[in-house]
Design an enzyme around this catalytic site. Structure first.
Site, short mmCIF file in Angstrom:
data_model
loop_
_atom_site.label_atom_id
_atom_site.label_comp_id
_atom_site.label_asym_id
_atom_site.label_seq_id
_atom_site.Cartn_x
_atom_site.Cartn_y
_atom_site.Cartn_z
CG ASP A 96 -3.83 4.45 -2.21
OD1 ASP A 96 -3.12 3.71 -1.83
OD2 ASP A 96 -4.71 5.09 -1.44
CG ASP A 122 -2.14 0.92 1.15
OD1 ASP A 122 -2.08 1.86 0.31
OD2 ASP A 122 -2.89 0.95 2.09
#
Length: 431
Positions: free
Chosen positions: A285, A77
């Site tokens: 992201d 992430d």
């Protein structure tokens, strides 16, 4: 109501050994193969996610943690800082979904007086447990979920590099295990914060190519010149002063405009830029599936996309329906058929680079949703205002078959469209 079950996609990163590499300060990049795998609906648990739409797709990396090493699978992430693992309460547990700290000789709790316990990069600063004098962390997310536990250090091994001691959250509460064997034990934080895995490993450059199907993709940790990639760079954006709603450790870039089918949308520059509070930044992201736009920009995109597709793609015209609560630009397509191949591409314009979303990345089939003999397909751009988040977020679905490089040395993000199997072949991966 929770969003309907979705097709679960898990991208598994398998290490390709490179003799003599170091994890902390590699002299040669660590090269991984990235494979796409489709998982039946319901096979993965819903993780403690930072956004409510981050429940059905994960990018996962397999690492060895502890001494002797325990194999764990963690969500990769770039939008989070602190890595965390779900820790078994005792140490006798054998589930692949948790880390057993008592079974490791190198596990250590972080005391309250440690500099790591005074980090201000995390959304919620660590706290001190008065009884144990151990540092505690609590991560809360926009969907109301959370993870709680102790800050600790442990030895992480990536590929065949030497072990790296890094801080992480040893969480007592997180998400349930999966019965299908595709299990994540935690999250690998890859943003620019002091406690991220990137920062602790002294990785100043990393990149990846995410495949759109079961072809080989690539993850590259470290510096490597790639002459076959025509990368265009856009600088990381950082305001001169701290702002309350600006995530300063995210990979933020400047969004300058949006085109639909080659037509620029009439969006004022002020709508695309962060305001005086910092709200409105644009983040790249890997922990988010789709792309989200703030309300005014989303409305402009929705209006133009519906206008250009009206002759070839019937709109759903159901004001009460929104996939995952944020996707309401939806269409009807006969069951068993795919949407028309020629749809207007959506291009995101940045300072020095652009990203074009076209073809099958534009629409997503909503699992189990039907209208008579038609299936429901939705545009893969959502409305940030209803999530709610105060930012533009570029998810990994729109990063497919795009080489994405995070260059911290020069403060920039590089983009280049390329088929991931071609990139793998050029890098010499035997897949």
């Amino acid at each position: 109501m929770p969003p309907p079950p979705a097709l679960l996609v898990c991208l598994l990163l398998l290490a390709v050994p490179r003799p003599g590499e170091a994890a902390a300060t590699p002299t040669r990049p660590l090269l991984f193969s990235l494979r796409a795998r489709q998982v039946p609906a319901g096979a993965l648990p819903r993780p403690a996610s930072k956004l409510r739409f981050h429940h059905n797709v994960s990018l996962t990396v397999s690492l060895a943690v502890g001494t002797p090493p325990q194999n764990v699978t963690m969500v990769l992430d770039t939008g989070s800082e602190l890595s965390w693992l779900l820790c078994a309460p005792g140490g006798g547990g054998r589930g692949a979904s948790s880390f057993r700290p008592r079974a490791s000789r190198t596990f250590a709790s972080v005391p309250c007086g440690s500099p790591q316990c005074r980090s201000r990069d995390l959304p919620s600063p660590p706290a001190c447990d008065g009884a144990s004098r151990q540092c505690r962390v609590s991560l809360s997310y926009a969907d109301g979920s959370s993870s709680d536990g102790a800050l600790a250090t442990e030895v992480f091994t990536v590929g065949q590099g030497p072990p790296l001691r890094a801080a992480f959250g040893c969480m007592a509460t997180a998400f349930d295990t999966s019965p299908d064997g595709v299990v994540t034990a935690g999250l690998l934080g890859m943003n620019r914060g002091a406690l991220s895995f990137v920062s602790q490993a002294s990785t100043r450059r990393f990149s990846y190519c995410i495949s759109d199907r079961d072809d080989a993709g690539v993850l590259l940790l470290g510096h490597s010149d790639l002459p076959f990639l025509p990368l265009n760079y856009t600088p990381l954006y950082q305001p001169s002063l701290p702002l309350p709603y600006f995530d300063r450790v995210a990979y933020s870039v400047q969004l300058l405009g949006i085109r639909v089918g080659g037509k620029p949308l009439p969006i004022p520059a002020s709508v695309l830029a962060p305001d005086h509070t910092g709200a409105g930044q644009t983040m790249v992201d890997s922990g988010t599936q789709f792309t989200f736009l703030l309300g005014d920009a989303y409305s402009a995109l929705k209006s133009e996309f519906l206008k250009q597709t009206k002759p070839v793609l019937p709109a759903l015209n159901d004001p009460s329906f929104a996939f995952q609560e944020a996707f309401d630009t939806c269409f009807r397509v006969p069951q068993g058929r795919a949407p028309p191949a020629r749809l207007p591409a959506v291009t995101l314009l940045f300072n020095g680079a652009e990203m074009t979303v076209a073809g099958d990345r534009l629409l997503y089939k909503v699992p189990g949703e039907r209208r008579g003999g038609d299936g429901v397909w939705c545009l893969t751009f959502g409305n940030s205002d209803v999530v709610p988040i105060t930012a533009y977020v570029i998810g990994h679905h729109h990063q497919m078959n795009v080489w994405v490089e995070y260059d911290l040395e020069r403060g920039r993000v590089g983009l280049a469209p390329i088929r991931c199997d071609v990139a793998s072949e050029r890098l010499g991966l035997m897949l």
